[in-house]
Write an enzyme that holds these catalytic residues in place. Structure first.
Site, PDB file in Angstrom:
ATOM      1  N   CYS A 189       0.837  -1.206   0.000  1.00 33.60           N
ATOM      2  CA  CYS A 189       0.000   0.000   0.000  1.00 33.60           C
ATOM      3  C   CYS A 189       0.878   1.265   0.000  1.00 33.60           C
ATOM      4  O   CYS A 189       1.496   1.570  -1.001  1.00 33.60           O
ATOM      5  CB  CYS A 189      -0.976  -0.035   1.156  1.00 33.60           C
ATOM      6  SG  CYS A 189      -2.368   1.111   0.960  1.00 33.60           S
ATOM      7  N   HIS A 212      -3.594  -5.384   1.382  1.00 33.62           N
ATOM      8  CA  HIS A 212      -3.359  -5.734   2.780  1.00 33.62           C
ATOM      9  C   HIS A 212      -3.861  -7.156   3.007  1.00 33.62           C
ATOM     10  O   HIS A 212      -4.773  -7.623   2.338  1.00 33.62           O
ATOM     11  CB  HIS A 212      -4.135  -4.793   3.699  1.00 33.62           C
ATOM     12  CG  HIS A 212      -3.637  -3.386   3.689  1.00 33.62           C
ATOM     13  ND1 HIS A 212      -2.425  -3.017   4.224  1.00 33.62           N
ATOM     14  CD2 HIS A 212      -4.203  -2.247   3.218  1.00 33.62           C
ATOM     15  CE1 HIS A 212      -2.265  -1.709   4.082  1.00 33.62           C
ATOM     16  NE2 HIS A 212      -3.326  -1.221   3.465  1.00 33.62           N
TER      17      HIS A 212
END
Length: 483
Positions: A329, A427
């Site tokens: 991310c 994630h």
């Protein structure tokens, strides 16, 4: 319909754990129960079935209750992006960023969102199990409170107060907290739970008797300290590790000032073949097989922090010696050539140079992307599932060689031509057993033991429910739940 609230004498007293345990205990009895946290402040979040964002603790509690996570379970989520400000997320959607003073004034509006969610859940479930935040005795935060007694008073629900004896001073915590509450709030407290006790309970009994005599409140039970126990942390980084095998690799993660979703690393922390090392400010950067740049709530500021701490030079040396580098991310965004924040979403508007390890650039856009996804990791075509929570939109030639092919047809992230640098927006990718094994082989582990992270989490939720049966006054708890 019944609502029961768990409040704590301190942060990390065991509120999340007790709510998780109670949800599974009730589910075992065939009771339809839903978790609820009015206001959460955490950088660990989850994507819900209805496409919003809530605290990860509530997602775990939903699992304990046998439910899919929903935005009504955590209607107000605050994600700090500085020491004095946070992104305000209402009903799963990012609303704006506010400093602490502005949010204090906004709490009257936020309370309406809280009550709306609670009303919907109360209409759909016989029992709503509520988790407070921090402590109800934080005097400076009492005015307009929506997270603890302010909520309990608004919906007229009973409260259990939990304290962690492992911290020390447990009787002072309980008696002091009770003393700082108003008379009506004190009357709401229906009993105490003492958490994380180790030793002979007979030695604690005189203290329990004194506590009941002093306060007129019952001790509902004493929960023992659980060894080899894992439940995803709401905020604080958990550095405890499982016993390690002879053959293992070393994984190093920088602790960014605004690190987000560090629960990504829990499967690695629990893996017997991984030595996971979190490196904080000012600490020496050790040699490693794999360096992982984690998610961040303030990517440009955290990238500046990495530079100040000497990470670029350490990463260059790591790659020269054949090490692997993974960015997740915000960490993915750092790997590129540039990060633009034209709207000032994560601080002052502006641009920052990336690490120039992959040829793409990122622009932060106001509309946050929230998705639960599945796909194939490019390494060994391993199946992977995870979730996206990001404002960044990345583009550039490096993305043509994707890290993940998603089932919805999109491609995610990038893998460098030499195979040493991999970045993804996903994630939770280490929670997928096959993807975790593929990534560990990529990092240099020859024979990888398969670890089922979901089974470990389910095992520990069951252990918590066992503790409710064994150590708490279940008859009193059933009455408090309206059963």
């Amino acid at each position: 319909m019944s609502t029961l609230m768990v409040q704590g004498t301190t942060s990390d007293a065991g509120k999340s754990t007790l709510v998780t345990a109670l949800c599974r205990w009730l589910k075992r009895q065939g009771v339809s129960v839903v978790p609820f946290k009015p206001q959460n402040m955490a950088l660990n979040s989850a994507v819900t079935a209805d496409g919003g964002e809530i605290g990860r603790a509530q997602a775990v509690q939903a699992q304990a209750a046998g439910l899919a996570p929903h935005t009504d379970m955590n209607p107000v989520l605050l994600k700090p992006n500085s020491d004095t400000g946070a992104q305000v997320i209402i009903h799963g959607r990012a609303l704006t960023c506010m400093d602490a003073v502005a949010y204090h004034d906004y709490k009257k509006v936020a309370m309406q969102a809280v009550l709306q969610s609670h009303q919907r859940l109360s209409a759909a479930y016989p029992v709503v199990m509520v988790e407070g935040a921090g402590s109800p005795a934080e005097i400076n935060l009492r005015a307009g409170d929506i997270a603890n007694m302010g909520f309990a008073e608004a919906v007229d629900c009973p409260v259990i107060l939990i304290a962690d004896i492992d911290k020390g001073g447990v009787f002072a915590h309980l008696v002091g907290t009770l003393a700082l509450l108003s008379e009506s709030e004190q009357a709401r407290v229906q009993g105490f739970v003492i958490n994380r006790f180790r030793g002979d309970i007979a030695l604690l009994q005189p203290g329990l008797d004194w506590l009941e005599q002093r306060t007129g409140k019952p001790v509902l039970g004493v929960l023992p300290y659980l060894m080899d126990f894992h439940l995803e942390a709401e905020d604080a980084i958990d550095v405890r590790q499982s016993a390690k095998a002879a053959e293992r690799i070393k994984v190093v993660v920088p602790v960014l000032p605004r690190i987000s979703n560090h629960t990504d690393f829990d499967p690695l922390r629990l893996h017997p073949q991984v030595e996971l090392c979190f490196v904080g400010p000012g600490q020496a950067i050790p040699a490693a097989d794999l360096i992982i740049l984690p998610g961040s709530k303030s990517v440009r500021a955290d990238l500046a922090f990495l530079r100040k701490q000497g990470w670029p030079a350490a990463i260059d040396k790591h790659l020269r010696y054949g090490g692997k580098l993974l960015g997740i991310c915000g960490g993915l965004q750092m790997l590129g050539t540039q990060i633009d924040d034209p709207h000032g979403l994560e601080g002052a508007a502006g641009s920052s140079d990336g690490l120039h390890l992959l040829a793409f650039a990122t622009v932060l856009e106001p509309e946050k992307q929230l998705r639960n996804v599945r796909g194939q990791l490019c390494l060994e075509s391993a199946p992977v599932s995870g979730y996206e929570i990001h404002a960044g939109v990345s583009s550039g030639e490096a993305l043509a060689t994707a890290a993940v092919q998603l089932d919805d047809g999109r491609r995610d992230g990038a893998l460098s031509a030499d195979g040493q640098v991999l970045g993804t927006y996903l994630h939770g990718l280490f929670e997928s057993s096959e993807a975790c094994s593929a990534l560990l082989r990529w990092a240099g582990l020859r024979e990888v033991q398969t670890v089922d992270y979901h089974a470990l989490r389910e095992r520990d939720i069951e252990r918590l429910a066992d503790l409710i049966e064994q150590h708490l006054d279940t008859a009193k708890l059933r009455l408090l739940c309206g059963l």
